[in-house]
Design a protein around this motif. Structure first.
Motif, PDB file in Angstrom:
ATOM      1  N   SER A 158       0.959  -1.174  -0.135  1.00 42.82           N
ATOM      2  CA  SER A 158       0.138  -0.056   0.284  1.00 42.82           C
ATOM      3  C   SER A 158       0.896   1.170   0.076  1.00 42.82           C
ATOM      4  CB  SER A 158      -0.853  -0.046   1.159  1.00 42.82           C
ATOM      5  OG  SER A 158      -1.757  -0.950   1.114  1.00 42.82           O
ATOM      6  N   ILE A 159       0.868   2.214  -0.815  1.00 40.76           N
ATOM      7  CA  ILE A 159       1.527   3.301  -1.022  1.00 40.76           C
ATOM      8  C   ILE A 159       0.531   4.500  -1.315  1.00 40.76           C
ATOM      9  CG2 ILE A 159       3.501   4.518  -2.414  1.00 40.76           C
ATOM     10  CD1 ILE A 159       4.447   1.813  -3.246  1.00 40.76           C
ATOM     11  N   GLY A 160       0.270   5.241  -0.409  1.00 40.59           N
ATOM     12  CA  GLY A 160      -0.464   6.661  -0.574  1.00 40.59           C
ATOM     13  C   GLY A 160      -2.057   6.022  -0.938  1.00 40.59           C
ATOM     14  N   ASN A 161      -2.549   6.194  -2.107  1.00 37.68           N
ATOM     15  CA  ASN A 161      -3.940   6.030  -2.442  1.00 37.68           C
ATOM     16  C   ASN A 161      -4.019   4.631  -3.296  1.00 37.68           C
ATOM     17  OD1 ASN A 161      -5.183   8.368  -1.290  1.00 37.68           O
ATOM     18  ND2 ASN A 161      -4.365   9.553  -2.860  1.00 37.68           N
ATOM     19  N   TYR A 162      -2.790   4.103  -3.347  1.00 36.78           N
ATOM     20  CA  TYR A 162      -2.555   2.813  -4.207  1.00 36.78           C
ATOM     21  C   TYR A 162      -2.499   1.650  -3.075  1.00 36.78           C
ATOM     22  CZ  TYR A 162      -2.494   6.211  -7.932  1.00 36.78           C
ATOM     23  OH  TYR A 162      -2.512   7.202  -8.961  1.00 36.78           O
ATOM     24  N   ASN A 163      -3.202   0.551  -3.619  1.00 40.29           N
ATOM     25  CA  ASN A 163      -2.901  -0.709  -2.870  1.00 40.29           C
ATOM     26  C   ASN A 163      -2.508  -1.708  -3.937  1.00 40.29           C
ATOM     27  OD1 ASN A 163      -3.970   0.294  -0.604  1.00 40.29           O
ATOM     28  ND2 ASN A 163      -6.111  -0.122  -1.389  1.00 40.29           N
ATOM     29  N   ASP A 164      -2.049  -2.897  -3.619  1.00 45.80           N
ATOM     30  CA  ASP A 164      -1.623  -4.054  -4.410  1.00 45.80           C
ATOM     31  C   ASP A 164      -0.411  -3.684  -5.286  1.00 45.80           C
ATOM     32  OD1 ASP A 164      -3.560  -5.387  -3.170  1.00 45.80           O
ATOM     33  OD2 ASP A 164      -4.853  -5.456  -5.098  1.00 45.80           O
ATOM     34  N   CYS A 165       0.513  -2.803  -4.732  1.00 44.23           N
ATOM     35  CA  CYS A 165       1.892  -2.302  -5.222  1.00 44.23           C
ATOM     36  C   CYS A 165       2.902  -3.419  -5.148  1.00 44.23           C
ATOM     37  CB  CYS A 165       2.172  -0.993  -4.855  1.00 44.23           C
ATOM     38  SG  CYS A 165       0.979   0.213  -5.111  1.00 44.23           S
ATOM     39  N   SER A 166       3.778  -3.785  -6.328  1.00 40.00           N
ATOM     40  CA  SER A 166       4.567  -4.581  -5.934  1.00 40.00           C
ATOM     41  C   SER A 166       5.692  -4.368  -7.325  1.00 40.00           C
ATOM     42  CB  SER A 166       4.437  -6.022  -6.162  1.00 40.00           C
ATOM     43  OG  SER A 166       3.663  -6.481  -7.277  1.00 40.00           O
ATOM     44  N   PHE A 167       6.926  -4.741  -7.238  1.00 37.52           N
ATOM     45  CA  PHE A 167       7.892  -4.924  -8.260  1.00 37.52           C
ATOM     46  C   PHE A 167       8.263  -6.366  -8.587  1.00 37.52           C
ATOM     47  CE2 PHE A 167      11.851  -4.474 -10.677  1.00 37.52           C
ATOM     48  CZ  PHE A 167      11.293  -3.782 -11.703  1.00 37.52           C
ATOM     49  N   ASN A 168       8.260  -6.847  -9.883  1.00 39.67           N
ATOM     50  CA  ASN A 168       8.489  -8.218 -10.119  1.00 39.67           C
ATOM     51  C   ASN A 168       9.543  -8.387 -11.224  1.00 39.67           C
ATOM     52  OD1 ASN A 168       6.338  -9.707  -8.342  1.00 39.67           O
ATOM     53  ND2 ASN A 168       5.423  -7.874  -9.360  1.00 39.67           N
ATOM     54  N   VAL A 169      10.403  -9.523 -10.848  1.00 37.70           N
ATOM     55  CA  VAL A 169      11.551  -9.778 -11.889  1.00 37.70           C
ATOM     56  C   VAL A 169      11.662 -11.186 -11.808  1.00 37.70           C
ATOM     57  CG1 VAL A 169      13.782  -9.348 -12.651  1.00 37.70           C
ATOM     58  CG2 VAL A 169      12.819  -7.580 -11.520  1.00 37.70           C
TER      59      VAL A 169
END
Length: 364
Positions: A158-169
Protein backbone atom coordinates in the motif's frame (compact mmCIF):
# COMPACT_ATOMS: atom_id res chain seq x y z
CA UNK A 1 -14.48 -9.21 25.22
CA UNK A 2 -11.13 -9.10 26.98
CA UNK A 3 -8.71 -6.21 27.51
CA UNK A 4 -6.56 -7.34 24.57
CA UNK A 5 -9.55 -7.07 22.22
CA UNK A 6 -9.96 -3.38 23.11
CA UNK A 7 -6.22 -2.87 22.73
CA UNK A 8 -6.33 -4.41 19.25
CA UNK A 9 -8.97 -1.88 18.20
CA UNK A 10 -6.96 1.02 19.63
CA UNK A 11 -3.79 -0.08 17.88
CA UNK A 12 -5.57 -0.18 14.54
CA UNK A 13 -6.10 3.54 15.02
CA UNK A 14 -2.67 4.27 16.51
CA UNK A 15 -0.07 1.47 16.30
CA UNK A 16 2.38 1.66 19.21
CA UNK A 17 5.24 1.15 16.74
CA UNK A 18 4.95 4.87 15.93
CA UNK A 19 5.06 6.15 19.51
CA UNK A 20 8.09 8.28 20.39
CA UNK A 21 11.08 6.48 21.91
CA UNK A 22 10.88 8.48 25.15
CA UNK A 23 7.26 7.52 25.75
CA UNK A 24 5.66 4.82 27.91
CA UNK A 25 2.63 3.54 26.03
CA UNK A 26 0.55 0.39 26.07
CA UNK A 27 -0.94 -1.63 28.92
CA UNK A 28 0.59 -0.12 32.07
CA UNK A 29 -1.51 -1.86 34.73
CA UNK A 30 -3.53 -5.06 34.60
CA UNK A 31 -3.86 -8.35 32.74
CA UNK A 32 -4.53 -8.32 29.00
CA UNK A 33 -6.70 -11.45 29.31
CA UNK A 34 -9.14 -9.94 31.82
CA UNK A 35 -12.78 -9.87 30.74
CA UNK A 36 -13.90 -6.26 30.25
CA UNK A 37 -16.93 -4.99 32.18
CA UNK A 38 -16.69 -1.42 30.88
CA UNK A 39 -14.29 1.12 29.38
CA UNK A 40 -13.70 4.62 30.77
CA UNK A 41 -11.82 7.06 28.52
CA UNK A 42 -9.83 9.93 30.04
CA UNK A 43 -7.04 12.35 29.25
CA UNK A 44 -5.19 11.61 32.51
CA UNK A 45 -5.56 8.81 35.05
CA UNK A 46 -5.92 10.40 38.48
CA UNK A 47 -7.35 8.93 41.69
CA UNK A 48 -10.67 10.64 40.95
CA UNK A 49 -10.73 8.91 37.57
CA UNK A 50 -10.12 5.51 39.15
CA UNK A 51 -12.96 6.26 41.58
CA UNK A 52 -15.15 7.16 38.60
CA UNK A 53 -14.23 3.87 36.91
CA UNK A 54 -15.21 1.98 40.07
CA UNK A 55 -18.59 3.75 40.28
CA UNK A 56 -19.26 3.12 36.57
CA UNK A 57 -18.24 -0.56 36.83
CA UNK A 58 -15.43 -0.04 34.31
CA UNK A 59 -12.39 -2.25 34.78
CA UNK A 60 -10.42 -0.74 31.88
CA UNK A 61 -9.27 2.87 31.76
CA UNK A 62 -8.06 4.11 28.37
CA UNK A 63 -5.92 7.14 29.11
CA UNK A 64 -4.20 9.47 26.69
CA UNK A 65 -1.31 10.35 29.04
CA UNK A 66 0.58 7.52 30.77
CA UNK A 67 0.25 7.55 34.56
CA UNK A 68 3.58 5.70 34.76
CA UNK A 69 6.15 7.66 32.81
CA UNK A 70 9.37 7.05 34.69
CA UNK A 71 10.30 3.86 36.52
CA UNK A 72 8.55 3.18 39.82
CA UNK A 73 10.90 1.85 42.51
CA UNK A 74 8.38 1.83 45.34
CA UNK A 75 4.63 1.61 45.84
CA UNK A 76 4.05 3.29 49.20
CA UNK A 77 1.36 5.79 48.27
CA UNK A 78 3.59 8.84 48.76
CA UNK A 79 2.97 10.25 45.27
CA UNK A 80 -0.20 10.61 43.22
CA UNK A 81 1.26 8.17 40.68
CA UNK A 82 1.80 5.48 43.31
CA UNK A 83 -1.67 6.02 44.76
CA UNK A 84 -3.32 5.68 41.35
CA UNK A 85 -1.45 2.47 40.55
CA UNK A 86 -2.16 0.99 43.98
CA UNK A 87 -5.88 1.79 43.79
CA UNK A 88 -6.15 0.42 40.25
CA UNK A 89 -4.48 -2.85 41.25
CA UNK A 90 -6.61 -3.13 44.41
CA UNK A 91 -9.80 -2.87 42.35
CA UNK A 92 -8.57 -4.98 39.39
CA UNK A 93 -8.69 -2.05 36.98
CA UNK A 94 -6.43 -2.10 33.92
CA UNK A 95 -4.88 1.10 32.58
CA UNK A 96 -3.86 1.54 28.96
CA UNK A 97 -2.08 4.63 27.58
CA UNK A 98 -1.96 5.61 23.90
CA UNK A 99 -0.17 9.00 24.14
CA UNK A 100 2.36 9.76 21.36
CA UNK A 101 1.13 6.86 19.21
CA UNK A 102 -2.06 8.88 18.83
CA UNK A 103 -0.05 12.10 18.45
CA UNK A 104 1.57 10.55 15.38
CA UNK A 105 -1.60 8.99 13.94
CA UNK A 106 -3.16 10.49 10.82
CA UNK A 107 -6.59 10.61 12.48
CA UNK A 108 -5.28 11.41 15.93
CA UNK A 109 -4.75 14.34 18.27
CA UNK A 110 -3.79 16.93 15.67
CA UNK A 111 -6.46 15.90 13.20
CA UNK A 112 -8.97 16.50 16.00
CA UNK A 113 -7.63 20.03 16.50
CA UNK A 114 -7.91 20.68 12.76
CA UNK A 115 -11.50 19.46 12.82
CA UNK A 116 -12.34 21.74 15.74
CA UNK A 117 -10.96 24.67 13.73
CA UNK A 118 -12.65 23.46 10.51
CA UNK A 119 -9.39 23.31 8.58
CA UNK A 120 -9.16 21.72 5.13
CA UNK A 121 -6.29 20.46 2.93
CA UNK A 122 -4.73 18.80 5.96
CA UNK A 123 -1.31 17.15 5.94
CA UNK A 124 1.28 15.97 8.48
CA UNK A 125 3.62 18.74 9.68
CA UNK A 126 6.62 16.55 10.59
CA UNK A 127 6.38 13.18 8.82
CA UNK A 128 8.19 10.28 10.50
CA UNK A 129 11.11 8.65 8.73
CA UNK A 130 12.24 5.02 8.84
CA UNK A 131 8.67 3.77 9.21
CA UNK A 132 8.46 2.22 5.74
CA UNK A 133 10.05 -1.19 5.14
CA UNK A 134 10.79 -3.08 1.94
CA UNK A 135 10.58 -6.85 1.58
CA UNK A 136 12.32 -8.69 -1.25
CA UNK A 137 11.79 -12.42 -1.69
CA UNK A 138 12.13 -15.12 -4.34
CA UNK A 139 9.36 -17.60 -5.11
CA UNK A 140 8.74 -20.27 -7.77
CA UNK A 141 7.12 -18.53 -10.73
CA UNK A 142 3.93 -20.60 -10.52
CA UNK A 143 3.42 -19.52 -6.88
CA UNK A 144 4.12 -15.81 -7.36
CA UNK A 145 0.50 -14.72 -7.78
CA UNK A 146 -0.60 -16.61 -4.66
CA UNK A 147 2.18 -15.13 -2.54
CA UNK A 148 1.57 -11.59 -3.80
CA UNK A 149 -2.14 -11.85 -2.98
CA UNK A 150 -1.36 -13.12 0.53
CA UNK A 151 1.11 -10.30 1.20
CA UNK A 152 -1.34 -7.70 -0.12
CA UNK A 153 -3.97 -9.05 2.27
CA UNK A 154 -1.72 -8.17 5.24
CA UNK A 155 -1.53 -4.54 4.07
CA UNK A 156 1.80 -4.82 2.27
CA UNK A 157 2.02 -3.04 -1.07
CA UNK A 158 0.00 0.00 0.00
CA UNK A 159 1.48 3.33 -1.09
CA UNK A 160 -0.59 6.48 -0.49
CA UNK A 161 -3.87 6.06 -2.37
CA UNK A 162 -2.70 2.86 -4.12
CA UNK A 163 -2.92 -0.78 -3.02
CA UNK A 164 -1.53 -4.08 -4.36
CA UNK A 165 1.75 -2.43 -5.40
CA UNK A 166 4.78 -4.63 -6.13
CA UNK A 167 7.78 -4.97 -8.43
CA UNK A 168 8.50 -8.32 -10.06
CA UNK A 169 11.48 -9.71 -11.97
CA UNK A 170 11.76 -13.20 -13.41
CA UNK A 171 14.99 -15.21 -13.28
CA UNK A 172 16.53 -18.48 -12.15
CA UNK A 173 17.42 -19.56 -8.64
CA UNK A 174 19.80 -22.38 -7.78
CA UNK A 175 20.27 -24.39 -4.59
CA UNK A 176 21.72 -27.65 -3.33
CA UNK A 177 20.32 -29.10 -0.12
CA UNK A 178 22.59 -31.04 2.26
CA UNK A 179 21.79 -34.38 3.91
CA UNK A 180 19.68 -32.64 6.58
CA UNK A 181 17.53 -30.73 4.10
CA UNK A 182 14.00 -31.53 2.99
CA UNK A 183 13.59 -29.64 -0.28
CA UNK A 184 10.14 -29.12 -1.79
CA UNK A 185 11.74 -28.60 -5.19
CA UNK A 186 14.45 -30.88 -6.55
CA UNK A 187 16.34 -33.47 -4.51
CA UNK A 188 18.84 -33.08 -1.69
CA UNK A 189 22.43 -33.58 -2.69
CA UNK A 190 21.82 -32.28 -6.21
CA UNK A 191 21.97 -28.75 -7.61
CA UNK A 192 18.50 -27.63 -8.61
CA UNK A 193 17.57 -24.74 -10.89
CA UNK A 194 14.13 -23.19 -10.44
CA UNK A 195 12.42 -20.52 -12.51
CA UNK A 196 11.57 -17.89 -9.90
CA UNK A 197 9.95 -14.50 -9.54
CA UNK A 198 11.64 -11.86 -7.42
CA UNK A 199 8.89 -9.96 -5.57
CA UNK A 200 9.45 -6.62 -3.86
CA UNK A 201 6.80 -4.92 -1.73
CA UNK A 202 6.84 -2.09 0.80
CA UNK A 203 4.90 -2.15 4.08
CA UNK A 204 4.39 -0.10 7.23
CA UNK A 205 6.77 -1.23 9.97
CA UNK A 206 4.02 -2.14 12.44
CA UNK A 207 2.90 -4.85 9.99
CA UNK A 208 6.27 -6.62 9.92
CA UNK A 209 5.37 -9.58 12.13
CA UNK A 210 2.20 -10.28 10.15
CA UNK A 211 3.98 -9.86 6.80
CA UNK A 212 6.73 -12.32 7.74
CA UNK A 213 4.29 -14.86 9.18
CA UNK A 214 2.35 -14.73 5.92
CA UNK A 215 5.54 -15.07 3.87
CA UNK A 216 6.66 -18.19 5.73
CA UNK A 217 3.18 -19.73 5.78
CA UNK A 218 2.51 -19.18 2.06
CA UNK A 219 5.97 -19.85 0.61
CA UNK A 220 6.60 -23.49 -0.36
CA UNK A 221 10.37 -23.58 0.25
CA UNK A 222 11.81 -25.17 3.38
CA UNK A 223 14.22 -22.22 3.66
CA UNK A 224 12.77 -18.91 2.48
CA UNK A 225 15.25 -16.40 1.06
CA UNK A 226 14.24 -12.82 1.82
CA UNK A 227 15.67 -9.37 2.54
CA UNK A 228 14.24 -6.53 4.63
CA UNK A 229 15.35 -2.94 4.16
CA UNK A 230 14.33 0.12 6.19
CA UNK A 231 13.66 3.04 3.85
CA UNK A 232 14.56 6.63 4.63
CA UNK A 233 11.46 7.91 2.85
CA UNK A 234 9.24 10.19 4.94
CA UNK A 235 5.87 8.66 5.77
CA UNK A 236 3.27 11.26 4.83
CA UNK A 237 0.58 9.52 6.90
CA UNK A 238 2.47 9.30 10.20
CA UNK A 239 4.08 12.07 12.22
CA UNK A 240 3.80 15.00 14.59
CA UNK A 241 1.54 17.99 14.00
CA UNK A 242 -0.62 18.95 11.05
CA UNK A 243 -1.04 21.82 8.63
CA UNK A 244 -4.40 22.93 7.25
CA UNK A 245 -6.24 25.93 5.88
CA UNK A 246 -9.21 28.07 6.84
CA UNK A 247 -11.92 28.48 4.21
CA UNK A 248 -10.97 32.15 3.88
CA UNK A 249 -8.32 34.48 5.35
CA UNK A 250 -9.22 36.30 8.57
CA UNK A 251 -7.51 38.97 10.68
CA UNK A 252 -5.16 38.00 13.48
CA UNK A 253 -7.52 39.30 16.16
CA UNK A 254 -10.49 37.42 14.67
CA UNK A 255 -8.34 34.29 14.42
CA UNK A 256 -7.40 34.42 18.10
CA UNK A 257 -10.99 35.12 19.11
CA UNK A 258 -12.20 32.10 17.14
CA UNK A 259 -9.36 29.99 18.49
CA UNK A 260 -10.32 30.86 22.06
CA UNK A 261 -13.94 29.87 21.43
CA UNK A 262 -13.44 26.74 19.34
CA UNK A 263 -10.71 25.32 21.58
CA UNK A 264 -12.58 26.26 24.75
CA UNK A 265 -9.63 28.01 26.37
CA UNK A 266 -9.67 30.91 28.82
CA UNK A 267 -6.31 32.25 27.72
CA UNK A 268 -4.25 32.42 24.53
CA UNK A 269 -0.62 33.51 24.88
CA UNK A 270 0.67 34.72 21.53
CA UNK A 271 3.59 36.40 19.81
CA UNK A 272 3.44 39.87 18.28
CA UNK A 273 0.90 40.55 15.53
CA UNK A 274 2.34 40.68 12.01
CA UNK A 275 -0.47 42.82 10.59
CA UNK A 276 -1.41 40.21 8.00
CA UNK A 277 -4.30 37.81 7.52
CA UNK A 278 -4.33 34.20 8.75
CA UNK A 279 -5.26 31.31 6.44
CA UNK A 280 -2.69 28.53 6.64
CA UNK A 281 -2.36 27.10 10.15
CA UNK A 282 0.00 24.57 11.75
CA UNK A 283 -1.10 22.74 14.89
CA UNK A 284 0.57 20.44 17.39
CA UNK A 285 -1.19 19.26 20.54
CA UNK A 286 0.78 19.31 23.78
CA UNK A 287 4.30 20.70 24.14
CA UNK A 288 5.25 21.86 20.66
CA UNK A 289 8.13 24.32 20.84
CA UNK A 290 10.34 21.83 18.97
CA UNK A 291 8.09 22.22 15.91
CA UNK A 292 8.27 26.02 15.54
CA UNK A 293 10.84 25.86 12.75
CA UNK A 294 8.85 23.17 10.93
CA UNK A 295 5.72 25.33 11.17
CA UNK A 296 7.62 28.28 9.71
CA UNK A 297 9.07 26.10 6.94
CA UNK A 298 5.57 24.89 6.04
CA UNK A 299 4.57 28.46 5.20
CA UNK A 300 1.96 28.58 7.95
CA UNK A 301 0.66 31.98 9.01
CA UNK A 302 0.07 30.75 12.56
CA UNK A 303 1.18 27.87 14.79
CA UNK A 304 -1.09 26.59 17.57
CA UNK A 305 0.50 24.55 20.34
CA UNK A 306 1.21 24.63 24.10
CA UNK A 307 3.89 25.02 26.77
CA UNK A 308 5.87 27.73 24.96
CA UNK A 309 8.52 29.36 27.13
CA UNK A 310 9.44 33.05 27.22
CA UNK A 311 12.25 32.79 24.70
CA UNK A 312 10.23 30.56 22.34
CA UNK A 313 8.10 33.56 21.42
CA UNK A 314 11.17 35.39 20.10
CA UNK A 315 11.65 32.63 17.52
CA UNK A 316 8.53 33.83 15.70
CA UNK A 317 10.90 36.44 14.24
CA UNK A 318 8.09 38.37 12.57
CA UNK A 319 7.33 35.50 10.23
CA UNK A 320 4.61 33.54 12.04
CA UNK A 321 2.02 34.08 14.76
CA UNK A 322 2.62 31.70 17.67
CA UNK A 323 -0.40 30.83 19.82
CA UNK A 324 -0.10 28.90 23.09
CA UNK A 325 -3.56 27.70 24.12
CA UNK A 326 -2.51 25.49 27.05
CA UNK A 327 -1.50 21.83 27.22
CA UNK A 328 -4.81 20.44 28.48
CA UNK A 329 -6.80 22.69 26.16
CA UNK A 330 -4.89 21.51 23.09
CA UNK A 331 -5.59 17.85 23.88
CA UNK A 332 -8.96 18.02 25.60
CA UNK A 333 -10.97 16.68 22.65
CA UNK A 334 -8.75 13.62 22.33
CA UNK A 335 -10.90 11.60 24.71
CA UNK A 336 -13.97 12.44 22.59
CA UNK A 337 -12.10 11.09 19.58
CA UNK A 338 -11.34 7.83 21.38
CA UNK A 339 -14.90 7.41 22.66
CA UNK A 340 -16.35 7.94 19.18
CA UNK A 341 -13.86 5.50 17.66
CA UNK A 342 -14.35 2.74 20.24
CA UNK A 343 -18.14 3.16 20.18
CA UNK A 344 -18.11 2.29 16.47
CA UNK A 345 -15.83 -0.70 17.05
CA UNK A 346 -17.50 -2.07 20.20
CA UNK A 347 -21.27 -2.27 20.33
CA UNK A 348 -21.99 -4.73 23.15
CA UNK A 349 -21.40 -2.24 25.98
CA UNK A 350 -21.06 1.49 26.46
CA UNK A 351 -17.77 3.33 26.13
CA UNK A 352 -17.88 6.00 28.83
CA UNK A 353 -16.39 9.47 28.52
CA UNK A 354 -14.85 10.50 31.83
CA UNK A 355 -16.50 13.50 33.45
CA UNK A 356 -13.46 14.23 35.61
CA UNK A 357 -11.64 17.44 34.68
CA UNK A 358 -7.96 16.50 34.98
CA UNK A 359 -6.51 19.90 34.03
CA UNK A 360 -3.94 20.74 36.74
CA UNK A 361 -3.72 24.39 35.57
CA UNK A 362 -6.26 26.85 36.98
CA UNK A 363 -6.99 30.42 35.92
CA UNK A 364 -7.86 33.32 38.21
Amino acid sequence: MIVQDVINHLEELAPLAYAEDFDNVGLLVGNKNTKVTGVLVTLDTLEAVVDEAISENCNLIVSFHPIIFKGLKKLTGKSYVERVVMKAIKHDIAIYSIHSALDNALQGVNDMICNQLELTNKRILIPQSETIKKLTTYVPKKEAETLRAALFKTGAGSIGNYNDCSFNVEGYGTFNGNENSNPTKGEKGSIHTEQETKITVTYAKHLESQVLQTLFKTHSYEEVAYEITTLENKNQNIGMGMVGELSKPISESDFLAQLKTKMNTKCVRHSAFLNKTIKKIAVLGGSGSFAIQAAKASGADAFITADLKYHDFFTAENSILLADIGHYESEQFTKNLLVAYLTKKITNFAIILSKTNTNPVKYF
